[in-house]
Scaffold this active site. Structure first.
Site, PDB file in Angstrom:
ATOM      1  N   CYS A  85       0.866  -1.180   0.000  1.00 45.49           N
ATOM      2  CA  CYS A  85       0.000   0.000   0.000  1.00 45.49           C
ATOM      3  C   CYS A  85       0.902   1.228   0.000  1.00 45.49           C
ATOM      4  CB  CYS A  85      -0.914  -0.003   1.215  1.00 45.49           C
ATOM      5  SG  CYS A  85      -1.964   1.457   1.319  1.00 45.49           S
ATOM      6  N   CYS A 248      -5.219   6.344  -3.222  1.00 47.42           N
ATOM      7  CA  CYS A 248      -4.575   5.033  -3.283  1.00 47.42           C
ATOM      8  C   CYS A 248      -3.190   5.236  -3.867  1.00 47.42           C
ATOM      9  CB  CYS A 248      -5.389   4.063  -4.128  1.00 47.42           C
ATOM     10  SG  CYS A 248      -4.594   2.451  -4.359  1.00 47.42           S
ATOM     11  N   GLY A 249      -2.155   4.917  -3.103  1.00 49.55           N
ATOM     12  CA  GLY A 249      -0.791   5.177  -3.551  1.00 49.55           C
ATOM     13  C   GLY A 249      -0.371   4.320  -4.732  1.00 49.55           C
TER      14      GLY A 249
END
Length: 306
Positions: A85, A248-249
């Protein structure tokens, strides 16, 4: 449920997490407790839960012990395991610093073990930059040539749209829309429908490319030494196991990669990805690798009563 265990609430551009320490790997949360804590109505609420544990205590990371002291054990809000993540790893390093498990100065780097392998995280003045490793296009050369390899049905739009799968290494599918009005019309409270459907599911990013900009290049003394081109893209995301999130990375990386593929060989190597929770910077590195940079904010310490 969790005794007197203390959690830290943190976020990276609105992608929020609960973090806790299980340094020696002897007391991980049960899945049902994790899901209950992440529930936004009946628990504390989070997109995911991250356990800080020494790499040596994690069997699945035994090959990373020599490279990294700390392993990031990340679970989605529904309890499912995620490979990595991008926003979470920045908050994880901030958490290690906050709890005194790590001392990191601006300009220094640390290595974190993850299910995607060891990743290097650099501390910057305004956040962290993560060397995310290499990316792939699961559809291979045909997908690169066509610019897509799946069809995606999105609630709020009249017809399915073509999407390009990108692994960062989390599975992502990126769909380009024509304008911001269309982006706003998409209803991501309903899970997108992919055809063919990936066996392990997919995060889905809907994006609107906003073109390129010239920005100043400044040296350490604040002197402008030139200019460079950056690309800009606006994004919304539906995360598997979570739903729509503010950011969202790994998805921002996938969005920048896909847009760069669509733009062609002359596309910029650096991108600003605008998400509902803020902005992230994505930079293409040599060898097919990618770097993600952005903030990480500690919000609160929480001790559940149950």
């Amino acid at each position: 449920m969790t005794g007197a265990r203390t959690f830290v609430k943190a976020h990276g551009t609105g992608n929020d997490f609960l973090l806790y320490s299980d340094v020696d790997g002897t007391d991980p949360l049960a899945t049902e407790d994790l899901v209950a804590l992440a529930d936004r109505h009946l628990g504390i609420g989070a997109d995911g839960v991250i356990r800080a544990v020494r790499t040596a205590a994690v069997d699945e990371a035994s090959d990373q012990v020599a490279a990294a002291e700390w392993f990031m054990d990340y679970r989605n809000a529904d309890g499912s395991v995620a490979e990595m993540c991008g926003n979470g790893i920045r908050t994880y390093v901030a958490y290690l610093e906050h709890t005194g498990l790590l001392d990191l100065q601006v300009g220094e780097a640390t290595t974190i073990a993850t299910r995607a392998g060891t990743l290097v995280v650099h501390k910057e003045d305004d956040g962290y930059a993560v060397e995310m490793g290499t990316w792939t296009v699961p559809g291979g050369e045909p997908a690169l040539a066509d610019g897509f390899d799946v069809t995606v049905g999105l609630a709020g739009l009249d017809e399915p749209r073509p999407g390009l799968r990108v692994a960062t290494p989390n599975p992502h599918t990126v769909i380009a829309l024509s304008d911001l009005e269309e982006l706003e019309a998409v209803d991501l409270s309903v899970a997108p429908r992919l055809e063919p459907e990936p066996a392990d599911g997919s995060n889905v990013e809907v994006v609107v490319p906003l073109g390129e900009r010239e920005v100043d290049v400044v040296d350490d003394d604040g002197t402008v030494v030139g200019t460079e081109r950056i690309g800009v893209v606006r994004m919304r995301v539906h995360e598997r196991g979570v739903g729509e999130t503010l950011s969202c990375g790994t998805g921002a990386c996938a969005a920048a990669i896909a847009t760069r593929i669509w733009f062609g060989d002359d596309a910029p190597d650096e991108w600003v990805v605008l998400v509902p929770g803020g902005r992230l910077r994505v930079r293409m590195l040599e060898g097919g690798a990618v770097e993600l940079a952005g903030p990480a904010e500690i919000v609160a310490e929480v001790t559940p009563l149950g």
